[in-house]
Motif scaffolding. Structure first.
Motif, PDB file in Angstrom:
ATOM      1  N   TRP A  10     -53.290  63.112 -39.550  1.00 56.92           N
ATOM      2  CA  TRP A  10     -51.851  62.656 -39.460  1.00 56.92           C
ATOM      3  C   TRP A  10     -51.145  63.369 -38.482  1.00 56.92           C
ATOM      4  O   TRP A  10     -51.230  64.886 -38.438  1.00 56.92           O
ATOM      5  N   GLU A  47     -45.907  68.708 -31.968  1.00 52.68           N
ATOM      6  CA  GLU A  47     -46.658  68.075 -32.842  1.00 52.68           C
ATOM      7  C   GLU A  47     -47.386  68.812 -33.886  1.00 52.68           C
ATOM      8  O   GLU A  47     -47.921  69.791 -33.472  1.00 52.68           O
ATOM      9  N   GLY A 105     -40.800  59.346 -41.806  1.00 56.11           N
ATOM     10  CA  GLY A 105     -41.389  60.459 -42.167  1.00 56.11           C
ATOM     11  C   GLY A 105     -42.315  61.454 -41.096  1.00 56.11           C
ATOM     12  O   GLY A 105     -42.544  62.235 -41.137  1.00 56.11           O
ATOM     13  N   ALA A 106     -42.238  60.572 -39.745  1.00 58.02           N
ATOM     14  CA  ALA A 106     -42.741  61.027 -38.875  1.00 58.02           C
ATOM     15  C   ALA A 106     -42.128  62.355 -38.088  1.00 58.02           C
ATOM     16  O   ALA A 106     -42.524  63.168 -37.626  1.00 58.02           O
ATOM     17  N   GLN A 107     -40.745  62.562 -38.295  1.00 49.94           N
ATOM     18  CA  GLN A 107     -40.027  63.754 -37.549  1.00 49.94           C
ATOM     19  C   GLN A 107     -39.525  64.461 -38.990  1.00 49.94           C
ATOM     20  O   GLN A 107     -38.789  64.114 -39.505  1.00 49.94           O
ATOM     21  N   TYR A 132     -47.364  64.703 -37.344  1.00 48.61           N
ATOM     22  CA  TYR A 132     -45.962  64.680 -37.636  1.00 48.61           C
ATOM     23  C   TYR A 132     -45.257  65.341 -36.462  1.00 48.61           C
ATOM     24  O   TYR A 132     -45.787  66.000 -35.716  1.00 48.61           O
ATOM     25  N   GLN A 133     -43.891  64.841 -36.002  1.00 42.60           N
ATOM     26  CA  GLN A 133     -43.168  65.385 -35.019  1.00 42.60           C
ATOM     27  C   GLN A 133     -42.049  66.129 -35.600  1.00 42.60           C
ATOM     28  O   GLN A 133     -41.278  65.981 -36.491  1.00 42.60           O
ATOM     29  N   PHE A 162     -43.163  64.143 -47.291  1.00 38.51           N
ATOM     30  CA  PHE A 162     -42.755  63.749 -45.909  1.00 38.51           C
ATOM     31  C   PHE A 162     -42.776  62.206 -45.706  1.00 38.51           C
ATOM     32  O   PHE A 162     -42.290  61.636 -44.698  1.00 38.51           O
ATOM     33  N   ALA A 185     -39.771  56.370 -34.400  1.00 42.55           N
ATOM     34  CA  ALA A 185     -41.093  56.920 -34.980  1.00 42.55           C
ATOM     35  C   ALA A 185     -41.037  56.042 -36.530  1.00 42.55           C
ATOM     36  O   ALA A 185     -40.235  55.765 -36.985  1.00 42.55           O
ATOM     37  N   THR A 240     -46.850  58.629 -41.805  1.00 45.11           N
ATOM     38  CA  THR A 240     -46.560  58.899 -40.515  1.00 45.11           C
ATOM     39  C   THR A 240     -47.843  58.233 -39.679  1.00 45.11           C
ATOM     40  O   THR A 240     -48.607  57.660 -40.398  1.00 45.11           O
ATOM     41  N   LYS A 241     -47.725  58.714 -38.294  1.00 39.86           N
ATOM     42  CA  LYS A 241     -48.542  57.938 -37.712  1.00 39.86           C
ATOM     43  C   LYS A 241     -50.072  58.886 -38.142  1.00 39.86           C
ATOM     44  O   LYS A 241     -50.234  59.989 -38.308  1.00 39.86           O
ATOM     45  N   ASN A 242     -51.158  57.906 -38.165  1.00 34.93           N
ATOM     46  CA  ASN A 242     -52.479  58.586 -38.519  1.00 34.93           C
ATOM     47  C   ASN A 242     -53.616  57.693 -37.856  1.00 34.93           C
ATOM     48  O   ASN A 242     -53.485  56.649 -37.399  1.00 34.93           O
TER      49      ASN A 242
END
Length: 98
Positions: free
Chosen positions: A63, A76, A22-24, A65-66, A48, A19, A51-53
């Motif tokens: 955004w 999520e 910062g995603a987790q 976060y996992q 954080f 990932a 992340t995915k956005n």
């Protein structure tokens, strides 16, 4: 046949890639840090990392976060950021049952 194999290999490569940084993040940390109407985009990045956005034409951003949920599953935490850079909404989606 070759296209199907290529698509399968491409998907397998995506599934095994890590990932983004910062995603987790631990769920408790997200819930304690993110306050709709108060938290800013800059604060999210500082706390954080990226992340995915998704950025919408309207200027809003979502955004994701996992948080580890055990057994290789993740919950999520989705954050909606308005064009002014303030968190508007946040919600948690529980991990799917195996």
């Amino acid at each position: 046949m070759k296209r199907a194999l290529f698509a399968l290999l491409l998907l397998a490569g995506c599934a095994s890639s890590p990932a983004p940084p910062g995603a987790q993040v631990a769920a408790e940390r997200l819930q304690q840090t993110v306050a709709p109407g108060t938290t800013t985009k800059a604060q999210l990045l500082a706390a954080f990392g990226p992340t995915k956005n998704v950025v919408f034409d309207s200027g809003y951003e979502a955004w994701v976060y996992q948080s580890p949920a055990g057994g290789g599953r993740f919950t999520e935490f989705v954050v909606l950021i308005n064009p002014a850079g303030i968190v508007t909404k946040a919600r948690t989606r529980e991990a799917a049952q195996p």
